[in-house]
Enzyme design. Structure first.
Site, PDB file in Angstrom:
ATOM      1  N   HIS A 100       0.834  -1.207   0.000  1.00 49.76           N
ATOM      2  CA  HIS A 100       0.000   0.000   0.000  1.00 49.76           C
ATOM      3  C   HIS A 100       0.865   1.252   0.000  1.00 49.76           C
ATOM      4  O   HIS A 100       1.967   1.268   0.539  1.00 49.76           O
ATOM      5  CB  HIS A 100      -0.952   0.024   1.195  1.00 49.76           C
ATOM      6  CG  HIS A 100      -0.251  -0.038   2.516  1.00 49.76           C
ATOM      7  ND1 HIS A 100       0.165  -1.224   3.071  1.00 49.76           N
ATOM      8  CD2 HIS A 100       0.107   0.928   3.386  1.00 49.76           C
ATOM      9  CE1 HIS A 100       0.752  -0.989   4.232  1.00 49.76           C
ATOM     10  NE2 HIS A 100       0.738   0.312   4.448  1.00 49.76           N
ATOM     11  N   HIS A 102       0.759   5.395   0.943  1.00 48.36           N
ATOM     12  CA  HIS A 102       0.065   6.437   1.721  1.00 48.36           C
ATOM     13  C   HIS A 102       0.043   7.732   0.916  1.00 48.36           C
ATOM     14  O   HIS A 102       1.072   8.129   0.350  1.00 48.36           O
ATOM     15  CB  HIS A 102       0.813   6.728   3.018  1.00 48.36           C
ATOM     16  CG  HIS A 102       0.897   5.573   3.972  1.00 48.36           C
ATOM     17  ND1 HIS A 102       0.142   5.506   5.112  1.00 48.36           N
ATOM     18  CD2 HIS A 102       1.657   4.448   3.959  1.00 48.36           C
ATOM     19  CE1 HIS A 102       0.446   4.398   5.777  1.00 48.36           C
ATOM     20  NE2 HIS A 102       1.364   3.732   5.096  1.00 48.36           N
TER      21      HIS A 102
HETATM   22  P1  AMP Z   1       1.958   0.804   7.328  1.00 43.69           P
HETATM   23  O1  AMP Z   1       2.430   1.147   8.723  1.00 43.69           O
HETATM   24  O2  AMP Z   1       2.707   1.537   6.253  1.00 43.69           O
HETATM   25  O3  AMP Z   1       1.887  -0.693   7.111  1.00 43.69           O
HETATM   26  O4  AMP Z   1       0.501   1.394   7.226  1.00 43.69           O
HETATM   27  C1  AMP Z   1      -0.648   0.682   7.553  1.00 43.69           C
HETATM   28  C2  AMP Z   1      -1.767   1.687   7.575  1.00 43.69           C
HETATM   29  O5  AMP Z   1      -2.987   0.984   7.492  1.00 43.69           O
HETATM   30  C3  AMP Z   1      -1.809   2.521   8.865  1.00 43.69           C
HETATM   31  O6  AMP Z   1      -1.716   3.906   8.517  1.00 43.69           O
HETATM   32  C4  AMP Z   1      -3.146   2.151   9.488  1.00 43.69           C
HETATM   33  O7  AMP Z   1      -3.764   3.237  10.122  1.00 43.69           O
HETATM   34  C5  AMP Z   1      -3.933   1.654   8.287  1.00 43.69           C
HETATM   35  N1  AMP Z   1      -4.992   0.693   8.575  1.00 43.69           N
HETATM   36  C6  AMP Z   1      -4.904  -0.419   9.324  1.00 43.69           C
HETATM   37  N2  AMP Z   1      -6.088  -1.075   9.339  1.00 43.69           N
HETATM   38  C7  AMP Z   1      -6.939  -0.355   8.568  1.00 43.69           C
HETATM   39  C8  AMP Z   1      -8.309  -0.481   8.200  1.00 43.69           C
HETATM   40  N3  AMP Z   1      -9.053  -1.508   8.619  1.00 43.69           N
HETATM   41  N4  AMP Z   1      -8.859   0.456   7.410  1.00 43.69           N
HETATM   42  C9  AMP Z   1      -8.115   1.502   6.972  1.00 43.69           C
HETATM   43  N5  AMP Z   1      -6.828   1.687   7.280  1.00 43.69           N
HETATM   44  C10 AMP Z   1      -6.237   0.783   8.074  1.00 43.69           C
END
Ligand code: AMP
Ligand code: ZN
Length: 138
Positions: A100, A102
């Site tokens: 993913h 951001h």
């Molecule tokens: P990373 O630390 O780069 O793996 O980012 C993971 C991101 O996913 C974080 O910013 C979380 O807030 C987000 N996240 C986790 N679970 C969910 C969810 N169910 N819906 C939307 N965002 C999520």
């Protein structure tokens, strides 16, 4: 599709999300724990861990979708700039292991500026050696 993956579950509608863009290959939705208002995530529908294992055919259109979603976020939040980042593996801060990106609206003088690390002083010949190491690693 990974049955234990939270983002695969979002793609399948097994858990709720606020979707903002979808096509055959990609999905964008609001981050549930936003760093700033408008914090959006873009994911390929194909389950892969991060940029390090993304198959070529899956990554091919990723940049275009990131660009499209970034423009929509910028417009929606009257942002002056957009910060795009991806964390790959635990050491880089990755917590969800479905690839993913951001998308973060940015404004002059905002909080995010504080997170920029100080730059190293490295002489050009040393930088050239670093470049050579990378060229040898393809
Ligand atoms: P990373 O630390 O780069 O793996 O980012 C993971 C991101 O996913 C974080 O910013 C979380 O807030 C987000 N996240 C986790 N679970 C969910 C969810 N169910 N819906 C939307 N965002 C999520
Ligand atoms: Zn997944």
């Amino acid at each position: 599709m990974d049955k234990d993956c939270i983002f695969c579950k979002i793609i399948n509608g097994e858990i709720p999300s606020t979707k903002v863009y979808e096509d055959d290959e990609f999905l964008a939705f609001m981050d549930i724990n936003p760093a700033v208002r408008g914090h959006t995530l873009v994911i390929p529908k194909y389950h892969c861990r991060n940029i390090l294992d993304t198959p070529e055919n899956v990554g091919k259109n990723f940049y275009n979708v990131i660009s499209k979603v970034s423009n929509a976020v910028k417009k929606a939040f009257n942002a002056e700039g957009i910060y795009v980042f991806q964390q790959n593996e635990n050491a880089a801060g990755q917590e969800v292991f479905h690839s993913h990106v951001h998308i973060i609206p940015r404004y002059k003088g905002d909080e995010f500026g504080k997170y920029s690390p100080p730059r190293l002083k490295v002489e050009i010949p040393e930088i050239a050696k670093d470049g050579e190491k990378i060229r040898q690693s393809f």
